[in-house]
Design a protein around this motif. Structure first.
Motif, mmCIF file in Angstrom:
data_model
loop_
_atom_site.group_PDB
_atom_site.id
_atom_site.type_symbol
_atom_site.label_atom_id
_atom_site.label_comp_id
_atom_site.label_asym_id
_atom_site.label_seq_id
_atom_site.Cartn_x
_atom_site.Cartn_y
_atom_site.Cartn_z
ATOM 1 N N THR A 98 -28.837 11.808 31.596
ATOM 2 C CA THR A 98 -28.051 13.401 32.225
ATOM 3 C C THR A 98 -28.931 14.067 32.942
ATOM 4 O O THR A 98 -30.524 14.062 31.792
ATOM 5 C CB THR A 98 -27.198 13.505 31.764
ATOM 6 N N THR A 99 -28.643 15.271 32.987
ATOM 7 C CA THR A 99 -29.411 16.415 33.283
ATOM 8 C C THR A 99 -28.350 17.574 33.330
ATOM 9 O O THR A 99 -27.372 17.712 33.245
ATOM 10 C CB THR A 99 -30.943 16.602 33.804
ATOM 11 N N TYR A 100 -29.609 18.721 33.403
ATOM 12 C CA TYR A 100 -28.172 20.020 33.583
ATOM 13 C C TYR A 100 -28.514 20.852 35.049
ATOM 14 O O TYR A 100 -29.568 20.571 35.683
ATOM 15 C CB TYR A 100 -29.371 21.204 32.635
ATOM 16 N N ILE B 105 -23.695 19.561 33.131
ATOM 17 C CA ILE B 105 -24.182 18.166 33.140
ATOM 18 C C ILE B 105 -24.557 17.092 34.060
ATOM 19 O O ILE B 105 -23.117 17.714 34.786
ATOM 20 C CB ILE B 105 -23.654 17.465 31.949
ATOM 21 N N PRO C 47 -24.758 13.693 36.293
ATOM 22 C CA PRO C 47 -26.144 11.928 36.390
ATOM 23 C C PRO C 47 -27.369 12.467 36.779
ATOM 24 O O PRO C 47 -27.594 13.322 37.180
ATOM 25 C CB PRO C 47 -25.024 11.733 37.546
ATOM 26 N N ASP C 48 -28.579 11.928 35.762
ATOM 27 C CA ASP C 48 -29.741 12.054 36.360
ATOM 28 C C ASP C 48 -30.007 10.644 36.760
ATOM 29 O O ASP C 48 -29.951 9.768 37.837
ATOM 30 C CB ASP C 48 -30.903 12.442 35.674
ATOM 31 N N SER D 120 -22.728 7.593 36.493
ATOM 32 C CA SER D 120 -21.770 7.387 35.832
ATOM 33 C C SER D 120 -21.637 6.966 34.235
ATOM 34 O O SER D 120 -22.444 6.023 34.023
ATOM 35 C CB SER D 120 -20.763 6.481 36.664
ATOM 36 N N TRP D 121 -21.022 7.412 34.264
ATOM 37 C CA TRP D 121 -19.890 6.884 32.354
ATOM 38 C C TRP D 121 -18.734 6.868 32.129
ATOM 39 O O TRP D 121 -18.083 7.787 32.594
ATOM 40 C CB TRP D 121 -20.930 7.603 31.684
ATOM 41 N N LEU E 152 -23.425 13.002 25.969
ATOM 42 C CA LEU E 152 -24.254 13.504 27.190
ATOM 43 C C LEU E 152 -24.986 13.780 26.678
ATOM 44 O O LEU E 152 -25.728 14.443 27.846
ATOM 45 C CB LEU E 152 -22.705 13.901 28.143
ATOM 46 N N ALA F 27 -29.569 14.046 27.425
ATOM 47 C CA ALA F 27 -30.198 14.685 28.352
ATOM 48 C C ALA F 27 -31.222 14.524 28.357
ATOM 49 O O ALA F 27 -32.075 13.860 27.875
ATOM 50 C CB ALA F 27 -29.431 16.225 28.411
#
Length: 511
Positions: free
Chosen positions: A66-68, A75, A77-78, A82-83, A159, A163
């Motif tokens: 993930t990222t910001y 948060i 997706p990177d 999905s999760w 999450l 990240a």
């Protein structure tokens, strides 16, 4: 402190002060962004990276699951698209397909995530972020693009753990093994830019990763020129020798640049600077001495006098924008008489001397000069111990100091609390430089992290803050604001709450 008037600036400009011209590879084409980098590079290995300027480079080289979001801080997706989790204990990530490592190092798969996390967890790596992943008990890859992670306890903040920041950044096993003991200078990930070259005395050059999953960035080359002096950096921007200044932290420079129409890219109140007091140094083992220290310094007056745009006094290890922040904690207003009384109660009526670890690159700052003066008025002699930046990082990480300063940007407040307060994070294995170990706090931290009811978790976090601010293993001093002044033509400079900029969104407008 060295300050500079407008007349002095003009004199330096008239003298023709210029920076060394960047050296780029043969055949460079496309847009080039020139950025001021403000300290000696200390390496970019996610396992042990420190300091915000280095983290900005790594943030653009690597990716996380993930990222910001650069604007909202949410948060997003990177490397994972999905999760799923039903209990915050078992997490299933669906990974992005077709992602390429830089420099021809192949396709990204779930095995790269497992390798990256196991590398952090390996004691031989000696990562200070090991404790962030210590809750992982099992990782499986049912197929190349599915990852299942089982934790030892529910963690609603997981999450954030995965990240694009420190332990969450994904590396290539092949690249790590080929780099050997030079791994910190040969970072390689899946992000929008790769490190083309580095001269630790003058500049770093990032090149666009043409196969980046999000599409090639608008800017092909980013040259980071190492300019430590703030006045010189300001002049370089005004002269057109750089397009963007990474972190300008002198009030007078900001005033000049703002008046001249430069873009004042900024993020406010992003992180708290703490004094880390080592209890193995006898005076700091006594809570009354720590409280006296807090009462002895008027950070409101200091920040108001020297940096009203750049910082403000704070009285918590968390920030008001964080969802679990509580203002209902013990406060330590400036009160030198109270400080003297507490010192006398602790057996230090005649005061004591201690060493404050700092960097020679930064020197003795004006803020530290004020701290020295305030503390001297209650009998405490603060002596600065200045070392080069790599030594500073090593000693701070190892806990080899009497007092040091720590600033930990984080979007997730749980990361700050666990990093500073949980005994599993004690130096040298983590960021708990105060060696804080309160079983009641440890139990509450673990319970709050696992608590699915947000209101109940918030109540526990409030109690944690109340106890910790009474025991005061860390003394909050001020909260920082970050400014990256730049030319108006440089767009998309969104600074997140980790003080990072995603250069994939940055462009240079063509007149």
């Amino acid at each position: 402190m060295f300050t500079m008037t407008r007349r002095q600036f003009s004199a330096l400009l008239a003298a023709g002060l210029t920076l060394p011209q960047p050296t780029l590879a043969e055949g460079s084409a496309g847009k080039t962004l020139r950025v001021r980098f403000y300290d000696d590079p200390a390496g970019f290995d996610p396992a042990n990276i420190f300091r915000i300027e280095n983290e900005n480079i790594a943030f653009n080289i690597f990716s996380g699951l993930t990222t910001y979001d650069g604007v909202t801080g949410d948060i997003i997706p990177d490397l994972a698209t999905s999760w799923e989790t039903v209990d915050n204990k078992t997490w299933t990530f669906t990974l992005r397909q077709g992602v390429k490592f830089q420099k021809g190092y192949g396709d990204f798969t779930a095995e790269d995530v497992i390798y990256s996390y196991n590398r952090i967890l390996d004691p031989a790596t000696a990562s200070p972020y090991r404790s962030e992943l210590a809750g992982i008990v099992k990782m499986d890859a049912p197929d190349p693009y599915t990852l299942v992670i089982e934790l030892d306890a529910p963690n609603g903040n997981f999450l954030h753990t995965v990240a694009n920041y420190h332990q969450g950044q994904i590396v290539s096993k092949k690249a790590i093994e080929e780099a050997g003991d030079q791994v910190r200078w040969q970072p390689l990930g899946t992000g929008p830019y790769y490190l083309e070259s580095i001269d630790v005395t003058s500049q770093l050059v990032l090149k666009r990763h043409e196969e980046y999953y999000g599409g090639a960035a608008p800017i092909e080359t980013i040259v980071f020129s190492i300019v430590k002096d703030e006045a010189t950096a300001t002049i370089a921007l005004r002269n057109g020798e750089v397009d963007l200044v990474m972190r300008s932290n002198r009030e007078e420079n900001l005033e000049i640049l703002k008046a001249e129409g430069f873009e004042m890219n900024s993020v406010m109140n992003y992180a708290v600077a703490l004094k880390v007091l080592n209890p193995e140094f006898a005076p700091f083992a006594d809570k009354r001495v720590r409280q006296a220290f807090a009462h002895a310094i008027d950070y409101g007056a200091i920040t108001g006098a020297i940096s009203p745009s750049l910082s403000q006094a704070t009285d918590s290890i968390l920030l008001p924008w964080m969802p679990v922040y509580s203002d209902n904690v013990p406060k330590y207003p400036y009160d030198p008489e109270k400080a003297k009384a507490l010192l006398a109660e602790a057996g230090y009526a005649d005061g004591f001397s201690f060493k404050h670890l700092g960097t020679s690159a930064q020197g003795v700052t004006e803020l530290q000069q004020f701290e020295i003066d305030f503390l001297s008025q209650v009998g405490i002699d603060m002596q600065m111990e200045l070392v080069d930046t790599p030594t500073f990082n090593q000693r701070r990480n190892a806990g080899e100091f009497e007092m040091a300063t720590r600033l930990l940007p984080a979007v997730n407040p749980d990361m700050i609390l666990f990093s500073y307060l949980h005994p599993s994070n004690m130096v040298p294995g983590g960021l708990n430089g105060a060696r804080y170990d309160n079983p009641e706090i440890t139990e509450m931290l673990e319970a709050a992290r696992a608590e699915p009811d947000a209101a109940k978790a918030k109540a526990m976090y409030e109690t944690i803050q109340q106890i910790v601010m009474e025991e005061l293993p860390y003394v909050p001093s001020y909260a920082n604001n970050v400014f990256w002044p730049g030319k108006p033509s440089v767009t998309g400079v969104n600074i997140n709450y980790l003080a990072q900029v995603n250069f994939h969104s940055v462009d240079i407008a063509v007149a």
